[in-house]
Design a protein around this motif. Structure first.
Motif, PDB file in Angstrom:
ATOM      1  N   GLU A 172      24.771  64.215  33.387  1.00 41.09           N
ATOM      2  CA  GLU A 172      25.420  65.184  32.496  1.00 41.09           C
ATOM      3  C   GLU A 172      26.351  64.545  31.459  1.00 41.09           C
ATOM      4  N   PRO A 219      15.002  69.146  37.136  1.00 42.34           N
ATOM      5  CA  PRO A 219      14.831  68.554  38.465  1.00 42.34           C
ATOM      6  C   PRO A 219      13.506  68.890  39.132  1.00 42.34           C
ATOM      7  N   ARG A 265      17.403  67.710  46.128  1.00 43.35           N
ATOM      8  CA  ARG A 265      17.141  69.107  46.475  1.00 43.35           C
ATOM      9  C   ARG A 265      15.762  69.538  45.981  1.00 43.35           C
ATOM     10  N   THR A 271      20.837  66.578  35.769  1.00 44.74           N
ATOM     11  CA  THR A 271      21.627  66.658  36.996  1.00 44.74           C
ATOM     12  C   THR A 271      23.066  66.287  36.683  1.00 44.74           C
ATOM     13  N   GLN A 272      23.920  66.421  37.684  1.00 45.87           N
ATOM     14  CA  GLN A 272      25.329  66.065  37.524  1.00 45.87           C
ATOM     15  C   GLN A 272      25.481  64.586  37.192  1.00 45.87           C
ATOM     16  N   GLY A 285      20.724  66.964  42.688  1.00 46.88           N
ATOM     17  CA  GLY A 285      19.738  67.667  41.882  1.00 46.88           C
ATOM     18  C   GLY A 285      18.311  67.261  42.175  1.00 46.88           C
TER      19      GLY A 285
END
Length: 241
Positions: free
Chosen positions: A195, A209, A21, A191-192, A18
């Motif tokens: 989470e 992000p 990127r 983000t993952q 996240g």
């Protein structure tokens, strides 16, 4: 890349995550030449050169560095890291939950991996121009700021990363007077990674992000050689060791 000046070339390790990127995409918009790397080799960042690397495979990191050697980046960001492992093992609440295999994996991904990236990327830096090596760290890696305990492997891996960044800053500073080596705390980003731990956050504490990336790039733009070896949060404040 003087302080406040545009980035010419940058490499982002961990560009499929996240924050990674968002950082790579933001740098592309700044018209910089961007290398964006991930394990699959294709993070899907439009306008960036893709490359593959695997923190389990030093050869892949060395090959990525070699591919950039003809036109080295003046900014390297390590945006990889782990809080919860692929098998669902999360941060420990108690020392009774410590597992050596899980600890080893966390340290590989959060500490050893970024160190090996530094091993191969720092030698590419120009000795006279300002260059920045930044790795995502965390406030919970601060020993003096630790009030809650727990999250043993994650905290320890980030504390160890912070020490390595300090070591690298001292060593690199002997030959690269304008270089900066730093750790960055992005805050709690949507983000993952974060989470599973978002439900108890106060309103307004979760950052998107793209906003986190903008914050971190703003911090990086203001860092000079005297800041090398320090850890900064998303607002540019120094995090104590």
């Amino acid at each position: 890349m003087d302080v406040g000046k545009p980035i010419h070339r940058a490499a982002v390790f961990g560009a499929s995550g996240g924050i990674g990127r968002a950082l790579a995409e933001a740098l592309v918009k700044q018209d910089a030449e961007i290398w964006a790397g991930c394990r699959s080799g294709d993070p899907g960042i439009a306008g960036a050169h893709s490359f593959a690397f695997d923190l389990d495979d030093e050869t892949s990191i060395a090959e990525a560095a070699d591919a950039m050697s003809d036109a080295p980046p003046d900014l390297v960001i390590v945006a990889s890291g782990v809080l919860t492992l692929d098998d669902g093992t999360g941060p420990e609440r108690s020392y009774l939950s410590l597992d050596p295999n899980a600890m080893e994996r966390v340290f590989l991904l959060n500490t050893i991996g970024p160190a090996i990236i530094a091993k191969h990327m720092l030698p590419l830096f120009d000795r006279k121009e300002r260059c920045v090596f930044a790795a995502l760290s965390a406030r919970v890696g601060s020993i003096s700021d630790n009030r809650l305990g727990g999250w043993h492997s994650y905290r320890a891996s980030k504390a160890a990363l912070n020490m390595l960044l300090r070591n690298f800053a001292i060593e690199l500073g002997r030959t690269h007077k304008q270089a900066v080596v730093t750790g960055l705390h992005p805050g709690t980003v949507d983000t993952q990674l974060s989470e599973p731990f978002q439900s108890n956050l106060p309103d307004g504490q979760l950052t998107a992000p793209d906003e986190a990336a903008a914050n971190l790039l703003e911090v990086i733009s203001k860092l000079g050689p005297s800041d090398s070896g320090k850890i900064f949060d998303y607002a540019g404040e120094v995090i104590p060791a």
